[in-house]
Design a protein around this motif. Structure first.
Motif, PDB file in Angstrom:
ATOM      1  N   ILE A  90       0.836  -1.209   0.000  1.00  0.00           N
ATOM      2  CA  ILE A  90       0.000   0.000   0.000  1.00  0.00           C
ATOM      3  C   ILE A  90       0.866   1.251   0.000  1.00  0.00           C
ATOM      4  O   ILE A  90       0.605   2.197  -0.763  1.00  0.00           O
ATOM      5  CB  ILE A  90      -0.970  -0.027   1.191  1.00  0.00           C
ATOM      6  N   LEU A  91       1.904   1.275   0.825  1.00  0.00           N
ATOM      7  CA  LEU A  91       2.793   2.442   0.842  1.00  0.00           C
ATOM      8  C   LEU A  91       3.521   2.609  -0.495  1.00  0.00           C
ATOM      9  O   LEU A  91       3.726   3.742  -0.957  1.00  0.00           O
ATOM     10  CB  LEU A  91       3.794   2.319   1.990  1.00  0.00           C
ATOM     11  N   SER A  92       3.887   1.518  -1.129  1.00  0.00           N
ATOM     12  CA  SER A  92       4.527   1.583  -2.437  1.00  0.00           C
ATOM     13  C   SER A  92       3.589   2.166  -3.485  1.00  0.00           C
ATOM     14  O   SER A  92       3.998   2.997  -4.307  1.00  0.00           O
ATOM     15  CB  SER A  92       4.977   0.176  -2.843  1.00  0.00           C
ATOM     16  N   ALA A  93       2.329   1.752  -3.455  1.00  0.00           N
ATOM     17  CA  ALA A  93       1.352   2.282  -4.419  1.00  0.00           C
ATOM     18  C   ALA A  93       1.094   3.764  -4.187  1.00  0.00           C
ATOM     19  O   ALA A  93       0.993   4.544  -5.140  1.00  0.00           O
ATOM     20  CB  ALA A  93       0.051   1.493  -4.316  1.00  0.00           C
ATOM     21  N   ILE A  94       1.004   4.173  -2.923  1.00  0.00           N
ATOM     22  CA  ILE A  94       0.790   5.588  -2.616  1.00  0.00           C
ATOM     23  C   ILE A  94       1.976   6.417  -3.086  1.00  0.00           C
ATOM     24  O   ILE A  94       1.811   7.483  -3.695  1.00  0.00           O
ATOM     25  CB  ILE A  94       0.540   5.779  -1.107  1.00  0.00           C
ATOM     26  N   PHE A  95       3.191   5.925  -2.850  1.00  0.00           N
ATOM     27  CA  PHE A  95       4.376   6.642  -3.305  1.00  0.00           C
ATOM     28  C   PHE A  95       4.388   6.772  -4.824  1.00  0.00           C
ATOM     29  O   PHE A  95       4.637   7.857  -5.367  1.00  0.00           O
ATOM     30  CB  PHE A  95       5.646   5.913  -2.841  1.00  0.00           C
ATOM     31  N   CYS A  96       4.098   5.670  -5.508  1.00  0.00           N
ATOM     32  CA  CYS A  96       4.152   5.669  -6.971  1.00  0.00           C
ATOM     33  C   CYS A  96       3.099   6.600  -7.572  1.00  0.00           C
ATOM     34  O   CYS A  96       3.362   7.271  -8.566  1.00  0.00           O
ATOM     35  CB  CYS A  96       3.973   4.246  -7.482  1.00  0.00           C
ATOM     36  N   CYS A  97       1.914   6.661  -6.967  1.00  0.00           N
ATOM     37  CA  CYS A  97       0.820   7.458  -7.540  1.00  0.00           C
ATOM     38  C   CYS A  97       0.889   8.936  -7.185  1.00  0.00           C
ATOM     39  O   CYS A  97       0.539   9.785  -8.002  1.00  0.00           O
ATOM     40  CB  CYS A  97      -0.514   6.897  -7.082  1.00  0.00           C
ATOM     41  N   PHE A  98       1.309   9.260  -5.977  1.00  0.00           N
ATOM     42  CA  PHE A  98       1.164  10.627  -5.501  1.00  0.00           C
ATOM     43  C   PHE A  98       2.465  11.386  -5.252  1.00  0.00           C
ATOM     44  O   PHE A  98       2.480  12.610  -5.324  1.00  0.00           O
ATOM     45  CB  PHE A  98       0.346  10.650  -4.197  1.00  0.00           C
ATOM     46  N   TYR A  99       3.543  10.709  -4.918  1.00  0.00           N
ATOM     47  CA  TYR A  99       4.746  11.423  -4.491  1.00  0.00           C
ATOM     48  C   TYR A  99       5.918  11.337  -5.458  1.00  0.00           C
ATOM     49  O   TYR A  99       6.759  12.229  -5.490  1.00  0.00           O
ATOM     50  CB  TYR A  99       5.198  10.905  -3.114  1.00  0.00           C
ATOM     51  N   ALA A 100       6.006  10.276  -6.234  1.00  0.00           N
ATOM     52  CA  ALA A 100       7.159  10.101  -7.113  1.00  0.00           C
ATOM     53  C   ALA A 100       7.057  11.018  -8.321  1.00  0.00           C
ATOM     54  O   ALA A 100       5.969  11.235  -8.855  1.00  0.00           O
ATOM     55  CB  ALA A 100       7.243   8.655  -7.571  1.00  0.00           C
ATOM     56  N   PRO A 101       8.190  11.552  -8.769  1.00  0.00           N
ATOM     57  CA  PRO A 101       8.187  12.299 -10.024  1.00  0.00           C
ATOM     58  C   PRO A 101       7.769  11.366 -11.168  1.00  0.00           C
ATOM     59  O   PRO A 101       7.947  10.148 -11.082  1.00  0.00           O
ATOM     60  CB  PRO A 101       9.644  12.739 -10.180  1.00  0.00           C
TER      61      PRO A 101
END
Length: 72
Positions: free
Chosen positions: A22-33
């Motif tokens: 879940i944290l990986s998906a949130i990072f990929c969708c919202f925080y990563a360039p």
């Protein structure tokens, strides 16, 4: 090792994998360039396509000798 211990270990692994996923998906969708998200997404798709038996074999042939040399 009892059956309860096996269930506790499996439950802990499931909990850890769920939180990291879940944290990986949130990072990929919202925080990563966008560029990082594209590479990261492709890497996750590649890992999802590799059978777990193959990953286990890789761990047996690569990681076990490294760990054995590091900690005899």
């Amino acid at each position: 090792m009892t059956a309860l211990d096996a269930f506790l270990v499996a439950g802990g692994g499931l909990l850890l994998a769920t939180v990291l996923g879940i944290l990986s998906a949130i990072f990929c969708c919202f925080y990563a360039p966008p560029m990082v998200a594209a590479v990261y997404g492709r890497t996750v798709e590649l890992l999802a396509g590799i059978p777990s038996v193959l990953l286990g074999f890789w761990g047996l042939t690569v990681l076990v000798p490294i760990i054995a040399a590091w900690r005899p």
